[in-house]
Design a protein around this motif. Structure first.
Motif, mmCIF file in Angstrom:
data_model
loop_
_atom_site.group_PDB
_atom_site.id
_atom_site.type_symbol
_atom_site.label_atom_id
_atom_site.label_comp_id
_atom_site.label_asym_id
_atom_site.label_seq_id
_atom_site.Cartn_x
_atom_site.Cartn_y
_atom_site.Cartn_z
ATOM 1 N N VAL A 1 0.850 -1.203 0.000
ATOM 2 C CA VAL A 1 0.000 0.000 0.000
ATOM 3 C C VAL A 1 0.882 1.248 0.000
ATOM 4 N N GLU A 2 1.900 1.235 0.856
ATOM 5 C CA GLU A 2 2.810 2.386 0.932
ATOM 6 C C GLU A 2 3.440 2.684 -0.419
ATOM 7 N N GLY A 3 3.818 1.611 -1.144
ATOM 8 C CA GLY A 3 4.492 1.795 -2.425
ATOM 9 C C GLY A 3 3.554 2.112 -3.566
ATOM 10 N N ASP A 4 2.338 1.589 -3.527
ATOM 11 C CA ASP A 4 1.462 1.626 -4.708
ATOM 12 C C ASP A 4 0.386 2.705 -4.675
ATOM 13 N N VAL A 5 -0.072 3.093 -3.481
ATOM 14 C CA VAL A 5 -1.197 4.033 -3.415
ATOM 15 C C VAL A 5 -0.650 5.435 -3.166
ATOM 16 N N ALA A 6 -0.689 6.259 -4.222
ATOM 17 C CA ALA A 6 -0.038 7.571 -4.153
ATOM 18 C C ALA A 6 -0.890 8.589 -3.390
ATOM 19 N N ASP A 7 -2.198 8.470 -3.499
ATOM 20 C CA ASP A 7 -3.079 9.458 -2.878
ATOM 21 C C ASP A 7 -3.187 9.198 -1.368
ATOM 22 N N ALA A 8 -2.930 10.230 -0.566
ATOM 23 C CA ALA A 8 -2.846 10.050 0.889
ATOM 24 C C ALA A 8 -4.180 9.619 1.496
ATOM 25 N N ALA A 9 -5.279 10.226 1.034
ATOM 26 C CA ALA A 9 -6.593 9.882 1.604
ATOM 27 C C ALA A 9 -6.958 8.434 1.276
ATOM 28 N N LEU A 10 -6.651 8.022 0.024
ATOM 29 C CA LEU A 10 -6.924 6.632 -0.364
ATOM 30 C C LEU A 10 -6.038 5.668 0.420
ATOM 31 N N ARG A 11 -4.789 6.100 0.664
ATOM 32 C CA ARG A 11 -3.867 5.254 1.432
ATOM 33 C C ARG A 11 -4.385 5.089 2.866
ATOM 34 N N ASN A 12 -4.864 6.163 3.465
ATOM 35 C CA ASN A 12 -5.432 6.078 4.812
ATOM 36 C C ASN A 12 -6.613 5.110 4.851
ATOM 37 N N ARG A 13 -7.452 5.219 3.816
ATOM 38 C CA ARG A 13 -8.623 4.337 3.738
ATOM 39 C C ARG A 13 -8.176 2.871 3.633
ATOM 40 N N ARG A 14 -7.135 2.642 2.851
ATOM 41 C CA ARG A 14 -6.633 1.268 2.677
ATOM 42 C C ARG A 14 -6.006 0.748 3.978
ATOM 43 N N TYR A 15 -5.345 1.633 4.726
ATOM 44 C CA TYR A 15 -4.789 1.248 6.028
ATOM 45 C C TYR A 15 -5.905 0.812 6.978
ATOM 46 N N LEU A 16 -7.026 1.509 6.885
ATOM 47 C CA LEU A 16 -8.163 1.173 7.746
ATOM 48 C C LEU A 16 -8.665 -0.239 7.417
ATOM 49 N N THR A 17 -8.770 -0.546 6.110
ATOM 50 C CA THR A 17 -9.184 -1.900 5.695
ATOM 51 C C THR A 17 -8.193 -2.947 6.200
ATOM 52 N N LEU A 18 -6.907 -2.616 6.079
ATOM 53 C CA LEU A 18 -5.858 -3.540 6.526
ATOM 54 C C LEU A 18 -5.950 -3.779 8.036
ATOM 55 N N ALA A 19 -6.259 -2.727 8.782
ATOM 56 C CA ALA A 19 -6.406 -2.853 10.237
ATOM 57 C C ALA A 19 -7.583 -3.776 10.569
ATOM 58 N N ILE A 20 -8.671 -3.646 9.810
ATOM 59 C CA ILE A 20 -9.838 -4.515 10.024
ATOM 60 C C ILE A 20 -9.477 -5.972 9.706
ATOM 61 N N GLN A 21 -8.758 -6.172 8.603
ATOM 62 C CA GLN A 21 -8.329 -7.528 8.237
ATOM 63 C C GLN A 21 -7.450 -8.132 9.337
ATOM 64 N N THR A 22 -6.567 -7.309 9.875
ATOM 65 C CA THR A 22 -5.664 -7.780 10.935
ATOM 66 C C THR A 22 -6.455 -8.202 12.169
ATOM 67 N N GLU A 23 -7.414 -7.362 12.576
ATOM 68 C CA GLU A 23 -8.216 -7.709 13.757
ATOM 69 C C GLU A 23 -8.997 -8.999 13.534
ATOM 70 N N GLN A 24 -9.533 -9.168 12.314
ATOM 71 C CA GLN A 24 -10.299 -10.392 12.040
ATOM 72 C C GLN A 24 -9.414 -11.630 12.154
ATOM 73 N N ILE A 25 -8.190 -11.520 11.663
ATOM 74 C CA ILE A 25 -7.257 -12.653 11.758
ATOM 75 C C ILE A 25 -6.887 -12.914 13.223
ATOM 76 N N GLU A 26 -6.642 -11.845 13.970
ATOM 77 C CA GLU A 26 -6.291 -12.008 15.384
ATOM 78 C C GLU A 26 -7.442 -12.649 16.171
ATOM 79 N N ILE A 27 -8.656 -12.167 15.920
ATOM 80 C CA ILE A 27 -9.825 -12.704 16.622
ATOM 81 C C ILE A 27 -9.972 -14.195 16.332
ATOM 82 N N THR A 28 -9.861 -14.565 15.055
ATOM 83 C CA THR A 28 -9.978 -15.979 14.676
ATOM 84 C C THR A 28 -8.870 -16.806 15.328
ATOM 85 N N SER A 29 -7.669 -16.236 15.413
ATOM 86 C CA SER A 29 -6.546 -16.953 16.028
ATOM 87 C C SER A 29 -6.802 -17.207 17.507
#
Ligand SMILES: [Fe+2]
Length: 180
Positions: A96-124
């Motif tokens: 994401v850091e390398g590919d998403v140039a727009d800062a607002a879109l990058r922030n939005r993608r970080y939020l999705t990544l954080a949700i994915q991380t929590e889902q994996i942690e919860i399942t674990s």
């Protein structure tokens, strides 16, 4: 804390051995997420998102200690087993850091990544607790893990509320849900 990346068990034939094996992966995940959250807090340009990642970094440091408490209760040395799931999440973060140039879109993608991380942690953690029940392990082992699970579920609800409300630019909402 051990830096060893070698598996604590070479042959898993019972639930107790599987539990220790999986606990070592969760330990690796939490340790790596402390650094990943520090990176996210620095690279997210949205102030509220950045503060949220910093807050969750502090929580994750506590979660690392709780996993160590579970090892202690087992009478085992805390041991890390390289977890490919968390490695994938960290690789995705770098992408994401390398590919998403727009800062607002990058922030939005970080939020999705954080949700994915929590889902994996919860399942674990859910998997670990189910294995602990099969192995007949005591509350001294499972309580720290149940505490981490509860904290991850709370974090997921905050992140989903933020995403559902339109993304990380809604600072007022973020402050309201993080101060709860
Ligand atoms: Fe965590």
């Amino acid at each position: 804390m051990s830096d060893s990346q070698s598996p604590p068990e070479t042959e898993i034939r019972d639930p107790a051995a599987l539990f220790t094996y999986d606990l070592a992966a969760v330990y690796d995940m939490e340790v790596k997420l402390v650094d990943a959250l520090a990176d996210l807090s620095e690279t997210a340009t949205n102030d509220n998102l950045s503060k949220g990642f910093a807050l969750h970094r502090t929580e994750t440091e506590t979660q690392v200690r709780r996993v160590e408490d579970a090892f202690d209760a087992l009478g085992a040395e805390p041991t890390r087993r390289a977890d490919p799931l968390v490695d994938g999440l960290i690789a995705a973060q770098a992408q994401v850091e390398g590919d998403v140039a727009d800062a607002a879109l990058r922030n939005r993608r970080y939020l999705t990544l954080a949700i994915q991380t929590e889902q994996i942690e919860i399942t674990s953690y859910e998997g670990l607790l189910a294995t602990a029940a099969k192995a007949g392990l005591g509350d001294d082992v499972t309580d720290p893990l149940a505490a981490n699970l509860g904290q991850e579920e709370k974090t997921l609800r905050k992140l989903e509320a933020l995403a559902g409300a339109g993304g990380p630019d809604l600072g007022r909402l973020w402050r309201r849900i993080t101060s709860a």
